[in-house]
Design a protein around this motif. Structure first.
Motif, mmCIF file in Angstrom:
data_model
loop_
_atom_site.group_PDB
_atom_site.id
_atom_site.type_symbol
_atom_site.label_atom_id
_atom_site.label_comp_id
_atom_site.label_asym_id
_atom_site.label_seq_id
_atom_site.Cartn_x
_atom_site.Cartn_y
_atom_site.Cartn_z
ATOM 1 N N ASN A 10 0.165 -3.929 -35.835
ATOM 2 C CA ASN A 10 1.320 -3.616 -35.003
ATOM 3 C C ASN A 10 1.991 -2.388 -35.604
ATOM 4 N N SER A 11 2.126 -1.346 -34.804
ATOM 5 C CA SER A 11 2.657 -0.086 -35.311
ATOM 6 C C SER A 11 3.392 0.624 -34.175
ATOM 7 N N GLY A 12 3.715 1.880 -34.394
ATOM 8 C CA GLY A 12 4.376 2.656 -33.363
ATOM 9 C C GLY A 12 4.866 3.974 -33.928
ATOM 10 N N ILE A 13 5.191 4.886 -33.026
ATOM 11 C CA ILE A 13 5.669 6.216 -33.396
ATOM 12 C C ILE A 13 7.115 6.332 -32.932
ATOM 13 N N ASN A 14 8.031 6.403 -33.876
ATOM 14 C CA ASN A 14 9.440 6.544 -33.539
ATOM 15 C C ASN A 14 9.828 8.007 -33.426
ATOM 16 N N TYR A 15 10.745 8.298 -32.497
ATOM 17 C CA TYR A 15 11.238 9.665 -32.328
ATOM 18 C C TYR A 15 12.695 9.623 -31.881
#
Length: 258
Positions: free
Chosen positions: A110-115
């Motif tokens: 489980n991951s993701g790219i925050n911006y």
């Protein structure tokens, strides 16, 4: 007919002679390494991960490392997480931008790219803000989720407007969100995402319009009119989520400010 064949044969011979005189020539549809390097700079994208070190990034090295050209986030049985942790890009607070990269994640991952995010106080290496969600089972990959905020803004396959009205998070989704259209069913889009293999991710973030592409297919589209909660610039980071042992890899991370 014979004259036409002889003419074509002559053209072919001439082409072979020219190629022998210029052994470095390449066909028109092929690029040399130099051509590729020029294209990578001419289109305005900048490499923000060198593939060898964590220079320019800050995170907990118990969970993050550079290895074989990839930025690797890993949770092991002896180093389980108590809270989500991020490795944060130190090159500024991108406002309007495009981000391109490749990712590969294990099934339990489980991951993701925050911006356009901000540091969440009291928790080491934690961010609050928009996130392009990524998970190993591809249940959420491509959706727009606001970490430590309004939660799900758009599920995969949705084109959404967030109005400037009051709302709340209910069942892990923002109740004020208005679905304006469909980009395809979640399952049909899921079929385009490879499991435990490399996929591409392309974020286009301009003004209050946020688009998440996976493998060149638009997966979610958000127009955020919520002036109370939206952010127009902020930190860029990559997440490892609380959960079982997992690994996620990111490579060829390219940023273009618009």
């Amino acid at each position: 007919m014979a004259r036409k064949i002889n003419y074509c044969f002559g053209i072919m011979i001439a082409g072979l002679i020219m190629s022998s005189c210029n052994p470095g020539a390449t066909p028109d549809n092929e690029q040399t390494e130099a051509d590729t390097a020029v294209a990578a700079t001419d289109d305005g994208f900048k490499q923000i991960f060198d593939g060898k070190t964590l220079d320019g990034w800050e995170g907990d090295t118990a969970y993050w490392r550079a290895e074989d050209g990839s930025l690797v986030g890993e949770v092991t049985p002896d180093r389980l997480l108590k809270s989500n942790t991020f490795i944060i890009y130190q090159g500024g607070n991108p406002k309007d931008f495009e981000l391109k990269l490749e990712f590969k994640i294990t099934e339990a991952g489980n991951s993701g790219i925050n911006y356009r995010s901000e540091v969440f106080p009291g928790v080491p290496h934690a961010l609050k803000g928009y996130q392009a969600d990524i998970d190993g089972k591809n249940n959420y990959t491509g959706q727009n989720y606001e970490e430590r905020g309004r939660t799900t803004l758009a599920y995969r396959g949705q084109k959404v407007t967030i109005p400037n009205t009051e709302g709340k998070s209910e069942k892990n989704a923002w109740t004020a969100a208005v679905v304006d259209g469909s980009l395809g069913s979640s399952d049909s889009l899921k079929a385009l995402i490879k499991s435990n293999d490399w996929n591409t991710c392309h974020l286009i973030v301009k003004g209050n319009h946020l688009q998440h592409y996976i493998n060149d297919v638009l997966m979610s589209d958000v127009t955020d009119d919520d002036t109370t909660h939206r952010k127009m610039e902020g930190l860029l980071g990559i997440q490892v989520h609380v959960g079982p042992p997992m690994q996620v890899q990111y490579r060829n991370i390219m940023l273009k400010n618009l």
